[in-house]
Design an enzyme around this catalytic site. Structure first.
Site, PDB file in Angstrom:
ATOM      1  CG  ASP A 191      -6.696  -1.382  -2.470  1.00 42.82           C
ATOM      2  OD1 ASP A 191      -6.905  -2.580  -2.738  1.00 42.82           O
ATOM      3  OD2 ASP A 191      -5.977  -1.015  -1.525  1.00 42.82           O
TER       4      ASP A 191
ATOM      5  CG  ASP B  43      -2.020  -1.034   1.137  1.00 40.89           C
ATOM      6  OD1 ASP B  43      -2.394  -1.401   0.011  1.00 40.89           O
ATOM      7  OD2 ASP B  43      -2.494  -1.482   2.196  1.00 40.89           O
TER       8      ASP B  43
END
Length: 227
Positions: free
Chosen positions: A184, A150
């Site tokens: 995402d 991330d």
């Protein structure tokens, strides 16, 4: 859209996601943060997520991780057949694109969880070491046991709540708090656009069904135009 166009779109989205992740893994130490253009609300913040998109997960431990990987794999297999079905049945172009975005995002995170543990060494936040790719001593985890990378962080509001506020007074408040990745973004974009354009797909499907309402009378094909 034909199969080749959808495949190229998925490969492009996947390449963007993986390029960013590999760059981050090989240039940032775990927990490192960079203020883009000096902006406080636009940051690159390297974290690794053992769970699903936005930090969700099924639980702790190897079994929970395995369930998550199998869930992603099942979604990819199902998505492959479903996208083929959408193309074959002539779904609206925007609908197929949305499915391609979701598919590419799911596949990108699956690749992280399946292979990143094998090809990268561990980045220790205490040592602030940058992970080496294909280390001689092996990766930080086995097959299917890696973490998702991330990087995107947008704390648009980062403040303390007023003391007079009941229950939460004086607490820190951040919006938007999750750290996420490009995969995402693809998944979220696909889902949001699906919700926006679902009525268009219904209209396309209705027109397709109307064209099928025909019958043969001798050598004549009569199209039902009563709709």
């Amino acid at each position: 859209m034909n199969k080749s166009s959808v495949a190229l779109l998925i490969l492009l989205l996947l390449a963007i996601d993986q390029t960013i992740k590999i760059y981050v893994k090989t240039h940032f130490y775990y927990g490192e943060e960079y203020y883009v253009f000096g902006l406080d609300w636009f940051r690159l913040h390297f974290l690794e997520n053992p769970g699903m998109a936005w930090g969700f997960k099924f639980g702790e431990g190897y079994l929970a991780k395995l369930v998550l990987i199998l869930f992603r794999l099942a979604a990819i297999v199902w998505g492959t057949f479903y996208i083929k079905k959408m193309i074959r049945e002539g779904y609206a172009k925007v609908f197929v694109i949305c499915a391609a975005f979701i598919y590419a995002g799911a596949l990108g995170n699956l690749i992280d969880g399946a292979f990143y543990g094998l090809i990268f060494e561990k980045s220790d936040p205490a040592l602030r070491n940058i992970a080496e790719i294909f280390p001689s001593g092996g990766g930080y985890a086995g097959f299917l046991n890696g973490n998702v990378v991330d990087i995107w962080f947008f704390p648009i509001i980062d403040t303390s709540l007023p003391e007079w506020l009941p229950l939460w007074g004086g607490n820190e408040f951040t919006f938007f708090d999750p750290v996420f990745n490009t995969a995402d973004v693809w998944i979220s974009t696909g889902v949001i656009l699906l919700l926006i354009f679902q009525n268009k797909q219904r209209k396309v499907q209705k027109r397709s069904n109307m064209k099928k309402l025909k019958y043969t009378d001798g050598n004549r094909t009569i199209i039902n135009n009563n709709y």
